[in-house]
Design a protein around this motif. Sequence first.
Motif, PDB file in Angstrom:
ATOM      1  N   THR A   9      21.232  67.893 -24.541  1.00 34.57           N
ATOM      2  CA  THR A   9      21.365  69.251 -25.066  1.00 34.57           C
ATOM      3  C   THR A   9      20.804  70.229 -24.052  1.00 34.57           C
ATOM      4  OG1 THR A   9      19.269  69.095 -26.239  1.00 34.57           O
ATOM      5  CG2 THR A   9      21.236  68.540 -27.485  1.00 34.57           C
ATOM      6  N   CYS A  24      34.616  77.481 -20.784  1.00 40.99           N
ATOM      7  CA  CYS A  24      35.235  76.798 -21.925  1.00 40.99           C
ATOM      8  C   CYS A  24      36.752  76.866 -21.905  1.00 40.99           C
ATOM      9  CB  CYS A  24      34.703  77.384 -23.230  1.00 40.99           C
ATOM     10  SG  CYS A  24      32.923  77.192 -23.392  1.00 40.99           S
ATOM     11  N   ASP A  28      38.795  76.305 -25.887  1.00 44.96           N
ATOM     12  CA  ASP A  28      37.932  75.246 -25.344  1.00 44.96           C
ATOM     13  C   ASP A  28      38.706  74.165 -24.578  1.00 44.96           C
ATOM     14  OD1 ASP A  28      35.664  76.514 -26.211  1.00 44.96           O
ATOM     15  OD2 ASP A  28      35.406  75.271 -27.988  1.00 44.96           O
ATOM     16  N   ARG A  44      29.523  72.876 -28.929  1.00 46.37           N
ATOM     17  CA  ARG A  44      28.794  74.073 -28.524  1.00 46.37           C
ATOM     18  C   ARG A  44      28.761  75.083 -29.645  1.00 46.37           C
ATOM     19  NH1 ARG A  44      31.009  78.984 -26.822  1.00 46.37           N
ATOM     20  NH2 ARG A  44      33.259  79.000 -27.011  1.00 46.37           N
ATOM     21  N   ASN A  47      25.971  79.741 -26.527  1.00 51.77           N
ATOM     22  CA  ASN A  47      25.596  79.197 -25.222  1.00 51.77           C
ATOM     23  C   ASN A  47      24.784  77.902 -25.337  1.00 51.77           C
ATOM     24  OD1 ASN A  47      23.290  80.551 -26.218  1.00 51.77           O
ATOM     25  ND2 ASN A  47      22.498  80.785 -24.148  1.00 51.77           N
ATOM     26  N   PHE A  49      24.752  73.908 -25.937  1.00 51.52           N
ATOM     27  CA  PHE A  49      25.665  72.780 -25.786  1.00 51.52           C
ATOM     28  C   PHE A  49      24.973  71.480 -26.148  1.00 51.52           C
ATOM     29  CE2 PHE A  49      27.505  76.027 -23.232  1.00 51.52           C
ATOM     30  CZ  PHE A  49      28.857  75.770 -23.165  1.00 51.52           C
ATOM     31  N   SER A  50      25.751  70.557 -26.716  1.00 52.84           N
ATOM     32  CA  SER A  50      25.294  69.214 -27.003  1.00 52.84           C
ATOM     33  C   SER A  50      26.381  68.259 -26.523  1.00 52.84           C
ATOM     34  CB  SER A  50      25.053  69.040 -28.501  1.00 52.84           C
ATOM     35  OG  SER A  50      24.683  67.724 -28.789  1.00 52.84           O
ATOM     36  N   ARG A  62      26.947  67.639 -18.233  1.00 57.90           N
ATOM     37  CA  ARG A  62      25.963  68.722 -18.246  1.00 57.90           C
ATOM     38  C   ARG A  62      25.951  69.426 -16.900  1.00 57.90           C
ATOM     39  NH1 ARG A  62      20.436  66.505 -18.162  1.00 57.90           N
ATOM     40  NH2 ARG A  62      21.107  66.196 -16.026  1.00 57.90           N
ATOM     41  N   CYS A  65      28.950  71.686 -16.525  1.00 64.37           N
ATOM     42  CA  CYS A  65      28.812  72.900 -17.334  1.00 64.37           C
ATOM     43  C   CYS A  65      27.802  73.864 -16.745  1.00 64.37           C
ATOM     44  CB  CYS A  65      28.421  72.544 -18.762  1.00 64.37           C
ATOM     45  SG  CYS A  65      29.706  71.692 -19.692  1.00 64.37           S
TER      46      CYS A  65
END
Length: 69
Positions: A9, A24, A28, A44, A47, A49-50, A62, A65
């Motif tokens: 996360t 995105c 998305d 998400r 802002n 995110f997981s 990650r 992103c």
Amino acid sequence: MNEPVNQVTFALEPADNRRLASLCGPLDEHLTQVEQRLNVRIRRRGNLFSIAGGMPGAEHARDVCNRQI
């Protein structure tokens, strides 16, 4: 044998709507491409995110992103 699922996360800071839209994509779509390529699941909210998936895929997603756009 199934690979263990890990969850990563993070928040994109500072929150920037243009950067989020570019990252995105429409509906998305860009996140969906990352999910398919790295075999992860991205969720998400704004802002935040997981990312869930095997390592190193979740960590790589990650990094993708977090890259400056």
